[in-house]
Design an enzyme around this catalytic site. Structure first.
Site, short mmCIF file in Angstrom:
data_model
loop_
_atom_site.label_atom_id
_atom_site.label_comp_id
_atom_site.label_asym_id
_atom_site.label_seq_id
_atom_site.Cartn_x
_atom_site.Cartn_y
_atom_site.Cartn_z
N ARG A 275 -11.31 -0.01 -7.97
CA ARG A 275 -10.88 -0.96 -9.00
C ARG A 275 -9.67 -1.78 -8.61
O ARG A 275 -9.63 -2.99 -8.81
CB ARG A 275 -10.51 -0.23 -10.30
CG ARG A 275 -11.62 -0.16 -11.30
CD ARG A 275 -11.45 1.11 -12.10
NE ARG A 275 -11.54 2.23 -11.19
CZ ARG A 275 -12.69 2.84 -10.89
NH1 ARG A 275 -13.80 2.47 -11.48
NH2 ARG A 275 -12.74 3.84 -10.02
N THR A 276 -8.64 -1.11 -8.09
CA THR A 276 -7.40 -1.85 -7.87
C THR A 276 -7.63 -2.95 -6.82
O THR A 276 -7.29 -4.12 -7.04
CB THR A 276 -6.27 -0.89 -7.45
OG1 THR A 276 -6.17 0.12 -8.44
CG2 THR A 276 -4.94 -1.63 -7.34
N ARG B 74 -1.34 -0.71 -1.06
CA ARG B 74 -1.44 0.70 -1.52
C ARG B 74 -1.20 1.59 -0.31
O ARG B 74 -1.72 1.33 0.78
CB ARG B 74 -2.82 0.97 -2.09
CG ARG B 74 -3.06 2.45 -2.30
CD ARG B 74 -4.30 2.73 -3.10
NE ARG B 74 -4.13 2.35 -4.49
CZ ARG B 74 -5.00 2.64 -5.45
NH1 ARG B 74 -6.10 3.31 -5.16
NH2 ARG B 74 -4.79 2.26 -6.69
N HIS C 96 2.56 3.26 -10.03
CA HIS C 96 1.38 2.37 -9.95
C HIS C 96 1.58 1.26 -10.99
O HIS C 96 0.91 1.23 -12.02
CB HIS C 96 0.13 3.19 -10.23
CG HIS C 96 -1.17 2.51 -9.89
ND1 HIS C 96 -1.27 1.14 -9.67
CD2 HIS C 96 -2.42 3.02 -9.73
CE1 HIS C 96 -2.53 0.85 -9.40
NE2 HIS C 96 -3.25 1.96 -9.43
N LYS D 32 -2.67 2.71 15.10
CA LYS D 32 -2.04 2.68 16.43
C LYS D 32 -0.55 2.99 16.33
O LYS D 32 0.18 2.94 17.31
CB LYS D 32 -2.19 1.28 17.03
CG LYS D 32 -3.61 0.81 17.19
CD LYS D 32 -3.61 -0.61 17.76
CE LYS D 32 -5.01 -1.18 17.83
NZ LYS D 32 -4.98 -2.63 18.14
C1 NCD Z 1 -5.62 5.59 -10.16
C2 NCD Z 1 -4.77 5.68 -8.91
O1 NCD Z 1 -5.17 5.21 -7.84
O2 NCD Z 1 -3.68 6.22 -9.04
N1 NCD Z 1 -6.74 4.78 -9.97
C3 NCD Z 1 -6.61 3.43 -10.21
O3 NCD Z 1 -5.88 2.75 -9.54
N2 NCD Z 1 -7.29 2.91 -11.23
C4 NCD Z 1 -5.96 6.90 -10.75
C5 NCD Z 1 -6.64 7.93 -9.89
O4 NCD Z 1 -6.95 7.71 -8.71
O5 NCD Z 1 -6.90 9.00 -10.44
#
Ligand code: NCD
Length: 308
Positions: free
Chosen positions: A51-52, A101, A129, A80
């Site tokens: 999703r993100t 991320r 997040h 690397k």
């Molecule tokens: C979350 C995350 O990555 O922290 N997912 C997301 O970004 N929607 C929650 C999760 O992974 O449980």
């Protein structure tokens, strides 16, 4: 130049403006179709995501911009041994804005120090997040009509769940917010949330392990997945993973106007039979994520909404 690294990097007023823009985008998407023409977003993802990453890419494409990036550390020069600081110095030449991320807490902050373009923290380890939090705030504002006067139950892995840490940190800035923190003892919120965020600011909260008993008191139930990838040993994960399963019977205990949120992905913690309940908001929540990320990209790139 602004980055979004922590959930409080924007003021409450700025978050209000982002929410308004996101709601306008949702109502009139065509108005925004060329706002970011010629701009490029890079997604640098060193950890799995559906999703993100895809909602960031969809957001940029819907604004008329384009996207580039990588979806795992293995497919980048991190394999690397390159540092994130070096990577963003270069990616910042190829793109106008970077969403990152990373499994290490603080990595996007280290990257921002050296980056020539805005960095968005798209999740750093078990820490924060902030863009999920913007998504959650837009969902709450749109579905409950307010961000104040709420009792929020957060259930599951409150220790490693970064979405939980960021949401609590963001919500305490609104009036009359109370938390019921529902988890097994081992998965309670970390000290930086309990002491530095909740106790220091005098926010009412209780820590309990009984979901059923909490249900009738809630305006919002925020379910979370037990974060398998952050456990030191698999046996603990297996013991804790199915501690809470929200099903149709438990939903009978909830107020008619309670909403159920979840950042997704879900594993077993919400039974699929709950999906048809009108209070289940988690798939709509994922859709809100695109609108708020469009508003965020516009803000960090200094792009104006068209007047018409
Ligand atoms: C979350 C995350 O990555 O922290 N997912 C997301 O970004 N929607 C929650 C999760 O992974 O449980």
């Amino acid at each position: 130049m602004r980055h979004l690294l922590r959930p409080t990097d924007f003021t409450r007023e700025e978050i209000g403006e982002l929410i308004e823009t996101a709601q306008d985008i949702q109502a009139h998407p065509e108005k925004y179709a060329h706002v970011a023409d010629g701009k490029k977003l890079a997604t640098c993802f060193y950890e799995p995501s559906t999703r993100t990453r895809l909602s960031f890419e969809s957001a940029m494409i819907r604004l008329g911009g384009s996207v580039l990036g990588f979806a795992s550390a293995d497919s980048s020069s991190a394999s690397k041994g390159e540092s994130v600081a070096d990577t963003v110095r270069v990616v910042g030449v190829y793109a106008d804005i970077i969403a990152m991320r990373h499994p290490k807490e603080g990595a996007p902050m280290a990257a921002a120090d050296k980056s020539p373009v805005p960095i968005i923290n798209a999740g750093d380890g078990g820490h924060q997040h902030p863009t999920q939090t913007l998504t959650d705030l837009l969902t709450i504002r749109s579905e409950k009509g307010r961000l104040s006067d709420l009792t929020i139950g957060l259930c599951g892995d409150l220790k490693f769940g970064r979405t939980v840490h960021s949401l609590i940190t963001a919500l305490i800035r609104y009036e009359n917010i109370r938390f019921i923190l529902i988890s097994p003892d081992e998965l309670r919120v970390p000290d930086f949330v309990r002491y530095d965020v909740l106790e220091k600011n005098g926010i009412p909260f209780e820590e309990v392990d009984d979901l059923e008993a909490a249900m009738p008191k809630l305006d919002i139930l925020y379910m979370t997945r037990v974060q398998r990838e952050r456990f030191f040993n698999e046996a603990d994960y297996i013991r804790l993973k199915d501690r809470y399963i929200l099903d149709r019977n438990k939903m009978k205990l909830a107020p008619e106007d309670m909403i159920v949120m979840h950042p997704l992905p879900r594993v077993n913690e919400i039974s699929v039979e709950v999906d048809d309940d009108p209070r289940a908001m988690y798939f709509r929540q994922a859709e809100y994520g695109v609108y708020i990320r469009m508003a965020l990209i516009m803000k960090l790139l200094g792009l104006e909404a068209p007047k018409c």
